[in-house]
Design an enzyme around this catalytic site. Structure first.
Site, PDB file in Angstrom:
ATOM      1  CG  HIS A  73      -1.929   1.098   1.246  1.00  0.00           C
ATOM      2  ND1 HIS A  73      -3.282   0.852   1.266  1.00  0.00           N
ATOM      3  CD2 HIS A  73      -1.802   2.446   1.254  1.00  0.00           C
ATOM      4  CE1 HIS A  73      -3.946   1.996   1.292  1.00  0.00           C
ATOM      5  NE2 HIS A  73      -3.058   2.991   1.291  1.00  0.00           N
ATOM      6  CG  HIS A  75      -1.373   6.905  -1.624  1.00  0.00           C
ATOM      7  ND1 HIS A  75      -2.660   7.066  -2.108  1.00  0.00           N
ATOM      8  CD2 HIS A  75      -1.496   6.206  -0.466  1.00  0.00           C
ATOM      9  CE1 HIS A  75      -3.521   6.499  -1.269  1.00  0.00           C
ATOM     10  NE2 HIS A  75      -2.833   5.967  -0.273  1.00  0.00           N
ATOM     11  CD  GLN A 168      -7.262  11.003  -0.966  1.00  0.00           C
ATOM     12  OE1 GLN A 168      -6.098  10.643  -1.055  1.00  0.00           O
ATOM     13  NE2 GLN A 168      -8.013  10.686   0.078  1.00  0.00           N
ATOM     14  CG  HIS A 226      -7.827   4.295   1.100  1.00  0.00           C
ATOM     15  ND1 HIS A 226      -7.327   3.657  -0.017  1.00  0.00           N
ATOM     16  CD2 HIS A 226      -6.830   5.119   1.540  1.00  0.00           C
ATOM     17  CE1 HIS A 226      -6.085   4.070  -0.236  1.00  0.00           C
ATOM     18  NE2 HIS A 226      -5.762   4.954   0.697  1.00  0.00           N
ATOM     19  CD  GLU A 229      -6.515   6.462   6.128  1.00  0.00           C
ATOM     20  OE1 GLU A 229      -5.354   6.833   6.387  1.00  0.00           O
ATOM     21  OE2 GLU A 229      -6.997   6.531   4.983  1.00  0.00           O
ATOM     22  CG  ASP A 325      -0.726   5.266   3.785  1.00  0.00           C
ATOM     23  OD1 ASP A 325      -1.176   5.365   2.627  1.00  0.00           O
ATOM     24  OD2 ASP A 325      -1.353   5.668   4.783  1.00  0.00           O
TER      25      ASP A 325
END
Length: 428
Positions: A73, A75, A168, A226, A229, A325
């Protein structure tokens, strides 16, 4: 990249338990034998001796080898953007999203690829060979996704890059969110994402998960959400995701990332939920470094750690892997790309410091990650590609405790990274 037809790696420590010799031909592991078995023996077997002499010999002197590290995971579209347009002073998830919403307005393909390539070089330095990157698709032009699809092809001989179409700012709560997610699937995303806790309402949350799930099924894609979170114990997208996966029988292709609300669930609810999670067979990714940083921000004291229940999920036989992450972006001003750092912090923050827990923790960033990414032929075993790393350590515990460097990384038998063992001199 130099291609070698036949290689023999002698005296390697496999799984931290047994010394072996490994033969690799045309990038494929063809033999694993007890250490010393591939040494030439005068007069004993002339054909074997000739074959051994013709191979490229590597004596690893008892160094630990592992399959290529799996980054479950990250980005890559946001990496290396910390401070642009301004730092995340509150350290919260939500300020990070606001900052990124501004930064992504000036994205170009060249910008995305340059930053992602830098991050991947860092990851390869630390033994990573498999990367699942979430890519923000709440952009009418899908700039980042298009750029990373190009990079996926350009670097395919170095790393396996999986791309998750990640909304997102939501699916139902973002203009044309559904259309953008579908377009991402059509362009070639490997997995479909969602962000139910960021949707405007509980109804939108459930609707977004159902749409994302159906889209993944329609296009035959993996799914990585996601999920919850947030510190809000009322955030319960996970039960919807797990139920859909269970009913469709596709749990091995579905991942719930973060699930930090689970840290705040009452135990009565968690026990009931755990049964569903076991039945569903879904995977989990915990990002202990960044979640410890982001969660609990509205708490005074007591202050929550905010990391999902890794210990309990693992004990229940559920697959959990670790991810970095973020690397130097609005959600994490630091980060090196080293999954060793993530594992070390993960063990501490989840209180998994028993001897067996420490010794087996490499699985969070190797075998468990491979299962999360749905990888095939991952093991170091005859018939599989020769994808492995050599660590300057004689055990995983030593590598973990003393941050042993990766000395070599091989991909299909080809050396993609190497570093000399550091020389250290003490004058006392």
């Amino acid at each position: 990249m130099k291609t070698v037809t036949k290689q023999i790696f002698q005296n390697l420590l496999l799984d931290g338990t047994r010394l072996c010799d490994m033969t690799v031909e045309d990038g494929i592991i063809t033999d694993l034998s007890p250490a010393g078995s591939t040494l030439a023996v005068p007069e004993a077997n002339a054909a074997q001796n000739a074959s051994t002499k013709a191979a490229e010999i590597h004596d690893l002197s008892g160094k630990l080898i592992l399959p290529g590290i799996v980054e479950s995971h990250v980005h890559l579209d946001t990496t290396m953007t910390e401070g642009d347009p301004h730092p995340n002073e509150s350290g919260t998830l939500f300020e990070g999203i606001e900052i990124w919403s501004e930064r992504k307005k000036k994205l170009t393909a060249a910008d995305v690829k340059e930053r992602a390539r830098r991050a991947i070089r860092q990851q390869v330095r630390f033994g990573v060979q498999y990367i699942r990157s979430h890519v923000d698709i709440n952009d009418p032009n899908l700039t980042a996704l298009r750029a990373l699809i190009e990079l996926r092809e350009e670097l395919k001989d170095i790393v396996t890059l999986q791309l998750v179409a990640f909304p997102q700012e939501g699916i139902e709560s973002f203009p044309h969110g559904r259309e953008l997610l579908k377009k991402a699937a059509e362009l070639g995303a490997d997995a479909i994402g969602a962000i139910p806790h960021y949707e405007f309402t509980r109804e939108y949350s459930v609707s977004s998960l159902n749409y994302a799930f159906d889209l993944a099924q329609e296009y035959g894609l993996l799914m990585d959400v996601h999920c919850d979170e947030i510190d809000d114990e009322a955030s319960r997208g996970l039960e919807t995701l797990a139920t859909r996966a269970f009913e469709a029988g596709v749990g091995e292709k579905v991942t719930a990332s973060h699930t930090t609300a689970m840290h705040s669930y009452n135990n009565a609810y968690f026990v009931r939920l755990l049964r569903l999670l076991q039945m569903s067979g879904i995977n989990f990714v915990s990002n202990p470094m960044v979640n410890t940083h982001l969660q609990g921000r509205v708490d005074t004291y007591p202050k929550r750690r905010g990391v999902t229940r890794v210990k309990e999920l693992t004990a229940a036989g559920i697959n959990v892997s670790f991810g970095q992450d973020d690397i130097v972006d609005p959600w994490n001003p630091l980060g090196t790309g080293s999954l060793r750092d993530v594992t070390l912090i993960g063990l501490y923050v989840t209180q998994m410091m028993g001897a067996a827990q420490i010794d087996n923790s490499y699985r969070f960033i190797t075998y468990n990650g491979a299962r999360t990414l749905n990888l095939q032929n991952y093991d170091i075993a005859p018939g599989n590609p020769a994808n492995f790393i050599v660590l300057d350590a004689d055990s995983w515990r030593e590598a973990l405790a003393f941050h042993a460097p990766v000395l070599e990384s091989y991909r299909n038998g080809n050396l993609i990274y190497e570093a000399s063992a550091p020389q250290r001199l003490w004058h006392f």
